[in-house]
Design a protein around this motif. Structure first.
Motif, PDB file in Angstrom:
ATOM      1  N   GLY A   1      89.431   1.575 115.392  1.00  0.00           N
ATOM      2  CA  GLY A   1      89.841   1.390 116.775  1.00  0.00           C
ATOM      3  C   GLY A   1      89.351   2.508 117.668  1.00  0.00           C
ATOM      4  N   ALA A   2      90.070   2.750 118.736  1.00  0.00           N
ATOM      5  CA  ALA A   2      89.709   3.781 119.705  1.00  0.00           C
ATOM      6  C   ALA A   2      89.727   5.176 119.073  1.00  0.00           C
ATOM      7  CB  ALA A   2      90.652   3.736 120.903  1.00  0.00           C
ATOM      8  N   ALA A   3      90.563   5.374 118.057  1.00  0.00           N
ATOM      9  CA  ALA A   3      90.662   6.685 117.411  1.00  0.00           C
ATOM     10  C   ALA A   3      89.365   7.083 116.726  1.00  0.00           C
ATOM     11  CB  ALA A   3      91.813   6.696 116.412  1.00  0.00           C
ATOM     12  N   ALA A   4      88.564   6.110 116.343  1.00  0.00           N
ATOM     13  CA  ALA A   4      87.283   6.415 115.701  1.00  0.00           C
ATOM     14  C   ALA A   4      86.337   7.123 116.671  1.00  0.00           C
ATOM     15  CB  ALA A   4      86.644   5.148 115.161  1.00  0.00           C
ATOM     16  N   ASP A   5      86.633   7.060 117.953  1.00  0.00           N
ATOM     17  CA  ASP A   5      85.794   7.707 118.972  1.00  0.00           C
ATOM     18  C   ASP A   5      86.364   9.019 119.488  1.00  0.00           C
ATOM     19  OD1 ASP A   5      83.870   5.667 118.892  1.00  0.00           O
ATOM     20  OD2 ASP A   5      85.030   4.453 120.298  1.00  0.00           O
ATOM     21  N   TRP A   6      87.489   9.489 118.914  1.00  0.00           N
ATOM     22  CA  TRP A   6      88.041  10.764 119.356  1.00  0.00           C
ATOM     23  C   TRP A   6      87.015  11.867 119.101  1.00  0.00           C
ATOM     24  CZ3 TRP A   6      93.408  10.302 116.562  1.00  0.00           C
ATOM     25  CH2 TRP A   6      94.233   9.441 117.307  1.00  0.00           C
ATOM     26  N   PRO A   7      86.903  12.820 120.002  1.00  0.00           N
ATOM     27  CA  PRO A   7      85.986  13.939 119.784  1.00  0.00           C
ATOM     28  C   PRO A   7      86.371  14.746 118.541  1.00  0.00           C
ATOM     29  CG  PRO A   7      86.661  13.838 122.071  1.00  0.00           C
ATOM     30  CD  PRO A   7      87.534  12.872 121.309  1.00  0.00           C
ATOM     31  N   LEU A   8      85.352  15.301 117.909  1.00  0.00           N
ATOM     32  CA  LEU A   8      85.530  16.127 116.715  1.00  0.00           C
ATOM     33  C   LEU A   8      85.099  17.547 117.047  1.00  0.00           C
ATOM     34  CD1 LEU A   8      83.940  13.657 114.141  1.00  0.00           C
ATOM     35  CD2 LEU A   8      86.343  13.807 114.874  1.00  0.00           C
ATOM     36  N   ILE A   9      85.900  18.511 116.607  1.00  0.00           N
ATOM     37  CA  ILE A   9      85.630  19.921 116.912  1.00  0.00           C
ATOM     38  C   ILE A   9      85.624  20.709 115.607  1.00  0.00           C
ATOM     39  CG2 ILE A   9      86.428  21.973 118.128  1.00  0.00           C
ATOM     40  CD1 ILE A   9      88.000  20.002 119.982  1.00  0.00           C
ATOM     41  N   GLU A  10      84.507  21.338 115.327  1.00  0.00           N
ATOM     42  CA  GLU A  10      84.415  22.193 114.144  1.00  0.00           C
ATOM     43  C   GLU A  10      84.957  23.569 114.507  1.00  0.00           C
ATOM     44  OE1 GLU A  10      81.249  22.922 110.568  1.00  0.00           O
ATOM     45  OE2 GLU A  10      80.465  22.563 112.565  1.00  0.00           O
ATOM     46  N   ALA A  11      86.015  23.998 113.825  1.00  0.00           N
ATOM     47  CA  ALA A  11      86.652  25.278 114.136  1.00  0.00           C
ATOM     48  C   ALA A  11      87.395  25.794 112.916  1.00  0.00           C
ATOM     49  CB  ALA A  11      87.621  25.112 115.302  1.00  0.00           C
ATOM     50  N   ASP A  12      87.222  27.066 112.625  1.00  0.00           N
ATOM     51  CA  ASP A  12      87.901  27.725 111.510  1.00  0.00           C
ATOM     52  C   ASP A  12      89.111  28.473 112.051  1.00  0.00           C
ATOM     53  OD1 ASP A  12      88.692  29.647 109.500  1.00  0.00           O
ATOM     54  OD2 ASP A  12      86.732  29.401 108.575  1.00  0.00           O
ATOM     55  N   SER A  13      90.265  28.274 111.438  1.00  0.00           N
ATOM     56  CA  SER A  13      91.506  28.877 111.933  1.00  0.00           C
ATOM     57  C   SER A  13      91.516  30.405 111.859  1.00  0.00           C
ATOM     58  CB  SER A  13      92.712  28.311 111.187  1.00  0.00           C
ATOM     59  OG  SER A  13      92.627  28.620 109.813  1.00  0.00           O
ATOM     60  N   LEU A  14      90.625  30.996 111.106  1.00  0.00           N
ATOM     61  CA  LEU A  14      90.560  32.460 111.041  1.00  0.00           C
ATOM     62  C   LEU A  14      89.524  33.055 111.993  1.00  0.00           C
ATOM     63  CD1 LEU A  14      91.030  33.096 107.218  1.00  0.00           C
ATOM     64  CD2 LEU A  14      92.683  33.395 109.067  1.00  0.00           C
ATOM     65  N   ASP A  15      88.862  32.215 112.766  1.00  0.00           N
ATOM     66  CA  ASP A  15      87.864  32.664 113.739  1.00  0.00           C
ATOM     67  C   ASP A  15      88.556  32.797 115.098  1.00  0.00           C
ATOM     68  OD1 ASP A  15      85.872  32.805 115.698  1.00  0.00           O
ATOM     69  OD2 ASP A  15      84.532  31.441 114.617  1.00  0.00           O
ATOM     70  N   ASP A  16      88.847  34.024 115.494  1.00  0.00           N
ATOM     71  CA  ASP A  16      89.576  34.265 116.745  1.00  0.00           C
ATOM     72  C   ASP A  16      88.905  33.601 117.941  1.00  0.00           C
ATOM     73  OD1 ASP A  16      91.339  35.782 115.254  1.00  0.00           O
ATOM     74  OD2 ASP A  16      90.661  37.712 116.026  1.00  0.00           O
ATOM     75  N   ALA A  17      87.593  33.724 118.050  1.00  0.00           N
ATOM     76  CA  ALA A  17      86.877  33.148 119.194  1.00  0.00           C
ATOM     77  C   ALA A  17      87.004  31.629 119.194  1.00  0.00           C
ATOM     78  CB  ALA A  17      85.415  33.566 119.183  1.00  0.00           C
ATOM     79  N   ALA A  18      86.919  31.015 118.039  1.00  0.00           N
ATOM     80  CA  ALA A  18      87.055  29.558 117.948  1.00  0.00           C
ATOM     81  C   ALA A  18      88.461  29.118 118.344  1.00  0.00           C
ATOM     82  CB  ALA A  18      86.732  29.075 116.535  1.00  0.00           C
ATOM     83  N   MET A  19      89.475  29.891 117.949  1.00  0.00           N
ATOM     84  CA  MET A  19      90.853  29.535 118.304  1.00  0.00           C
ATOM     85  C   MET A  19      91.092  29.731 119.795  1.00  0.00           C
ATOM     86  SD  MET A  19      92.175  28.291 115.569  1.00  0.00           S
ATOM     87  CE  MET A  19      90.523  27.614 115.359  1.00  0.00           C
ATOM     88  N   GLU A  20      90.492  30.768 120.378  1.00  0.00           N
ATOM     89  CA  GLU A  20      90.619  30.977 121.827  1.00  0.00           C
ATOM     90  C   GLU A  20      89.965  29.830 122.591  1.00  0.00           C
ATOM     91  OE1 GLU A  20      88.981  34.870 122.497  1.00  0.00           O
ATOM     92  OE2 GLU A  20      90.550  35.814 121.285  1.00  0.00           O
ATOM     93  N   SER A  21      88.809  29.401 122.145  1.00  0.00           N
ATOM     94  CA  SER A  21      88.124  28.277 122.782  1.00  0.00           C
ATOM     95  C   SER A  21      88.954  27.006 122.667  1.00  0.00           C
ATOM     96  CB  SER A  21      86.750  28.074 122.131  1.00  0.00           C
ATOM     97  OG  SER A  21      86.140  26.904 122.631  1.00  0.00           O
ATOM     98  N   LEU A  22      89.470  26.750 121.487  1.00  0.00           N
ATOM     99  CA  LEU A  22      90.288  25.555 121.258  1.00  0.00           C
ATOM    100  C   LEU A  22      91.525  25.570 122.145  1.00  0.00           C
ATOM    101  CD1 LEU A  22      89.954  23.184 119.268  1.00  0.00           C
ATOM    102  CD2 LEU A  22      91.490  24.402 117.722  1.00  0.00           C
ATOM    103  N   ALA A  23      92.197  26.698 122.211  1.00  0.00           N
ATOM    104  CA  ALA A  23      93.419  26.812 123.015  1.00  0.00           C
ATOM    105  C   ALA A  23      93.144  26.574 124.492  1.00  0.00           C
ATOM    106  CB  ALA A  23      94.068  28.182 122.815  1.00  0.00           C
ATOM    107  N   GLY A  24      91.985  26.960 124.962  1.00  0.00           N
ATOM    108  CA  GLY A  24      91.645  26.767 126.362  1.00  0.00           C
ATOM    109  C   GLY A  24      91.290  25.336 126.715  1.00  0.00           C
ATOM    110  N   ARG A  25      91.047  24.514 125.715  1.00  0.00           N
ATOM    111  CA  ARG A  25      90.614  23.135 125.965  1.00  0.00           C
ATOM    112  C   ARG A  25      91.741  22.114 125.896  1.00  0.00           C
ATOM    113  NH1 ARG A  25      85.567  22.149 122.061  1.00  0.00           N
ATOM    114  NH2 ARG A  25      85.346  20.290 123.369  1.00  0.00           N
TER     115      ARG A  25
END
Length: 131
Positions: free
Chosen positions: A56-80
């Motif tokens: 369904g529509a969920a198959a089109d949800w965006p995918l984000i590659e991010a490691d929970s121990l990567d501070d910069a990746a978590m900051e980016s994710l939190a801002g989005r």
């Protein structure tokens, strides 16, 4: 950043794990139409597999590659996102970068931990930032 400026209403971090897959399936079945959801995790290939299984529509949800121990990746994710729901444990070892990033970005954070020491540390370290 206001909620209106966020790219996503909800990001599910850890969507490829056991609980993450169950949560993604529940969201696919129960989330109101128009809810902007993204799936996040360490492996884009595994995220694609979860996404394809949802249909369904969920198959089109965006995918984000991010490691929970990567501070910069978590900051980016939190801002989005307006809300981030991690299913990545153990939280005491893996969760603090996201807690701090969410506090700094004004992003709602909702996890399922029962780790009392993590909850205590989260409050001690993030309350002042989020206030």
């Amino acid at each position: 950043m206001t909620d209106a400026g966020r790219e996503f209403d909800l990001v599910l971090l850890g969507a490829t794990g056991f609980v993450g897959r169950l949560t993604a399936a529940h969201l696919a079945a129960a989330a109101p139409a128009g809810t902007r959801i993204a799936l996040a995790g360490r492996s884009i290939e595994r995220l694609r597999a979860v996404s394809a299984s949802l249909g369904g529509a969920a198959a089109d949800w965006p995918l984000i590659e991010a490691d929970s121990l990567d501070d910069a990746a978590m900051e980016s994710l939190a801002g989005r996102a307006r809300v981030i729901a991690p299913t990545v444990g153990p939280y005491r070892r893996l969760g603090m970068p996201l807690v701090l990033a969410c506090a700094a970005a004004g992003t709602h954070y909702c996890d399922l931990t029962g780790e009392v020491l993590f909850v205590h540390e989260s409050i001690a370290r993030a309350h002042g930032i989020a206030s």
